[in-house]
Design a protein around this motif. Structure first.
Motif, mmCIF file in Angstrom:
data_model
loop_
_atom_site.group_PDB
_atom_site.id
_atom_site.type_symbol
_atom_site.label_atom_id
_atom_site.label_comp_id
_atom_site.label_asym_id
_atom_site.label_seq_id
_atom_site.Cartn_x
_atom_site.Cartn_y
_atom_site.Cartn_z
ATOM 1 N N GLU A 78 1.937 -90.942 1.143
ATOM 2 C CA GLU A 78 2.602 -92.241 1.141
ATOM 3 C C GLU A 78 1.913 -93.075 0.070
ATOM 4 O OE1 GLU A 78 2.341 -94.161 4.937
ATOM 5 O OE2 GLU A 78 3.356 -92.513 5.965
ATOM 6 N N PRO A 79 2.650 -93.947 -0.622
ATOM 7 C CA PRO A 79 1.984 -94.800 -1.611
ATOM 8 C C PRO A 79 0.936 -95.682 -0.925
ATOM 9 C CG PRO A 79 4.365 -94.907 -1.863
ATOM 10 C CD PRO A 79 4.093 -94.162 -0.590
ATOM 11 N N PRO A 80 -0.265 -95.751 -1.499
ATOM 12 C CA PRO A 80 -1.291 -96.617 -0.906
ATOM 13 C C PRO A 80 -0.993 -98.067 -1.235
ATOM 14 C CG PRO A 80 -2.121 -95.638 -2.912
ATOM 15 C CD PRO A 80 -0.754 -95.047 -2.675
ATOM 16 N N PRO A 81 -1.625 -98.987 -0.517
ATOM 17 C CA PRO A 81 -1.451 -100.392 -0.874
ATOM 18 C C PRO A 81 -1.962 -100.640 -2.287
ATOM 19 C CG PRO A 81 -3.161 -100.127 0.797
ATOM 20 C CD PRO A 81 -2.544 -98.782 0.578
ATOM 21 N N ASP A 82 -1.276 -101.520 -2.993
ATOM 22 C CA ASP A 82 -1.758 -101.861 -4.337
ATOM 23 C C ASP A 82 -3.130 -102.479 -4.217
ATOM 24 O OD1 ASP A 82 0.484 -100.957 -5.635
ATOM 25 O OD2 ASP A 82 1.486 -102.897 -5.620
ATOM 26 N N GLY A 83 -3.964 -102.136 -5.156
ATOM 27 C CA GLY A 83 -5.315 -102.678 -5.126
ATOM 28 C C GLY A 83 -6.026 -102.409 -6.428
ATOM 29 N N ASP A 84 -7.229 -102.870 -6.475
ATOM 30 C CA ASP A 84 -8.066 -102.725 -7.644
ATOM 31 C C ASP A 84 -9.401 -102.149 -7.189
ATOM 32 O OD1 ASP A 84 -9.289 -102.924 -10.101
ATOM 33 O OD2 ASP A 84 -9.657 -105.065 -9.918
ATOM 34 N N ALA A 85 -9.830 -101.079 -7.826
ATOM 35 C CA ALA A 85 -11.068 -100.416 -7.433
ATOM 36 C C ALA A 85 -12.302 -101.276 -7.658
ATOM 37 C CB ALA A 85 -11.213 -99.083 -8.161
ATOM 38 N N PHE B 176 -12.334 -97.437 -2.967
ATOM 39 C CA PHE B 176 -11.634 -96.278 -2.421
ATOM 40 C C PHE B 176 -10.687 -96.719 -1.318
ATOM 41 C CE2 PHE B 176 -15.535 -96.650 0.016
ATOM 42 C CZ PHE B 176 -15.116 -96.498 1.334
ATOM 43 N N VAL B 177 -9.608 -95.939 -1.153
ATOM 44 C CA VAL B 177 -8.635 -96.193 -0.096
ATOM 45 C C VAL B 177 -8.310 -94.873 0.592
ATOM 46 C CG1 VAL B 177 -7.577 -98.225 -1.167
ATOM 47 C CG2 VAL B 177 -6.644 -95.967 -1.645
ATOM 48 N N ARG B 178 -7.996 -94.975 1.863
ATOM 49 C CA ARG B 178 -7.561 -93.802 2.621
ATOM 50 C C ARG B 178 -6.093 -93.547 2.309
ATOM 51 N NH1 ARG B 178 -9.837 -91.615 7.324
ATOM 52 N NH2 ARG B 178 -11.170 -93.445 7.408
ATOM 53 N N LEU B 179 -5.755 -92.284 2.076
ATOM 54 C CA LEU B 179 -4.372 -91.905 1.810
ATOM 55 C C LEU B 179 -3.776 -91.243 3.045
ATOM 56 C CD1 LEU B 179 -4.727 -90.333 -1.757
ATOM 57 C CD2 LEU B 179 -3.892 -92.614 -1.165
ATOM 58 N N CYS B 180 -2.469 -91.435 3.225
ATOM 59 C CA CYS B 180 -1.755 -90.826 4.345
ATOM 60 C C CYS B 180 -0.877 -89.692 3.822
ATOM 61 C CB CYS B 180 -0.886 -91.863 5.051
ATOM 62 S SG CYS B 180 -1.824 -93.195 5.780
ATOM 63 N N PRO B 181 -1.236 -88.441 4.121
ATOM 64 C CA PRO B 181 -0.417 -87.321 3.650
ATOM 65 C C PRO B 181 0.915 -87.264 4.402
ATOM 66 C CG PRO B 181 -2.249 -86.511 4.973
ATOM 67 C CD PRO B 181 -2.417 -87.993 4.850
ATOM 68 N N VAL B 182 1.966 -86.852 3.694
ATOM 69 C CA VAL B 182 3.283 -86.709 4.301
ATOM 70 C C VAL B 182 3.680 -85.236 4.410
ATOM 71 C CG1 VAL B 182 4.091 -88.996 3.627
ATOM 72 C CG2 VAL B 182 4.431 -87.067 2.071
ATOM 73 N N ARG B 183 2.863 -84.371 3.850
ATOM 74 C CA ARG B 183 3.076 -82.925 3.896
ATOM 75 C C ARG B 183 1.756 -82.267 3.511
ATOM 76 N NH1 ARG B 183 3.051 -81.279 -1.209
ATOM 77 N NH2 ARG B 183 3.845 -82.608 -2.852
ATOM 78 N N PRO B 184 1.667 -80.946 3.610
ATOM 79 C CA PRO B 184 0.435 -80.295 3.154
ATOM 80 C C PRO B 184 0.177 -80.616 1.683
ATOM 81 C CG PRO B 184 1.760 -78.775 4.435
ATOM 82 C CD PRO B 184 2.602 -80.011 4.225
ATOM 83 N N VAL B 185 -1.082 -80.859 1.373
ATOM 84 C CA VAL B 185 -1.486 -81.273 0.024
ATOM 85 C C VAL B 185 -2.238 -80.131 -0.652
ATOM 86 C CG1 VAL B 185 -2.915 -82.905 -1.270
ATOM 87 C CG2 VAL B 185 -1.604 -83.692 0.715
ATOM 88 N N ARG B 186 -1.890 -79.880 -1.910
ATOM 89 C CA ARG B 186 -2.586 -78.876 -2.710
ATOM 90 C C ARG B 186 -3.413 -79.596 -3.768
ATOM 91 N NH1 ARG B 186 -2.729 -76.799 -7.293
ATOM 92 N NH2 ARG B 186 -2.858 -74.659 -7.936
ATOM 93 N N LEU B 187 -4.702 -79.331 -3.778
ATOM 94 C CA LEU B 187 -5.588 -79.925 -4.775
ATOM 95 C C LEU B 187 -5.601 -79.042 -6.014
ATOM 96 C CD1 LEU B 187 -8.663 -80.957 -2.599
ATOM 97 C CD2 LEU B 187 -6.632 -82.286 -3.137
ATOM 98 N N ALA B 188 -5.488 -79.674 -7.181
ATOM 99 C CA ALA B 188 -5.486 -78.942 -8.445
ATOM 100 C C ALA B 188 -6.920 -78.763 -8.944
ATOM 101 C CB ALA B 188 -4.655 -79.700 -9.481
#
Length: 137
Positions: free
Chosen positions: A37-44, A49-61
């Protein structure tokens, strides 16, 4: 064991079943294609860092870093160690150092880079390395 990859120029941290985005994006990100899901807009600079909510299995490159630390503590450590403090973006020079890439872009073969040492190096020692790597030449 946690794994760290890149996503649109930021760091994507997979720790247990949680995902974190560390640093500012350097390019647009198609969140649905990435599996989040798109994270809330923000500035690092204000929130590194922000927590991300996966919507399906995620593959790391690859290349992937393998670290022992977990959870928010790892996200915080990576923000402190890998972000340029004035921009909130991941330092490409520090990333290349950690993955073992030389000036020509060559690195040891393999998708997984053992980087437990990154969390074990004392902060004052890392600051010396960080300053040397980030110093303008």
């Amino acid at each position: 064991m946690a794994r760290v990859a890149r996503l649109a120029g930021a760091l994507l941290v997979e720790t247990r079943s949680d995902f974190f985005l560390v640093g500012n994006l350097k390019e647009p990100c198609d969140w649905a294609t990435a599996g989040f899901e798109p994270p809330p807009d923000g500035d690092a600079l204000s929130r590194p860092f922000v927590r991300l909510c996966p919507v399906r299995p995620v593959r790391l490159a690859p290349p992937l870093l393998a670290l022992e630390a977990e959870g928010e503590a790892l996200a915080r450590l990576l923000a402190e160690r890998m972000l340029v403090r004035r921009t909130g973006s991941v330092s490409e020079r520090l990333w290349r150092l950690v993955i073992g890439e030389d000036e020509k872009g060559d690195r040891a073969p393999g998708d997984l880079v053992e980087a437990r040492w990154l969390g074990e190096v004392p902060a004052p020692v890392w600051e010396i390395v960080r300053d040397a790597v980030l110093r303008c030449s």
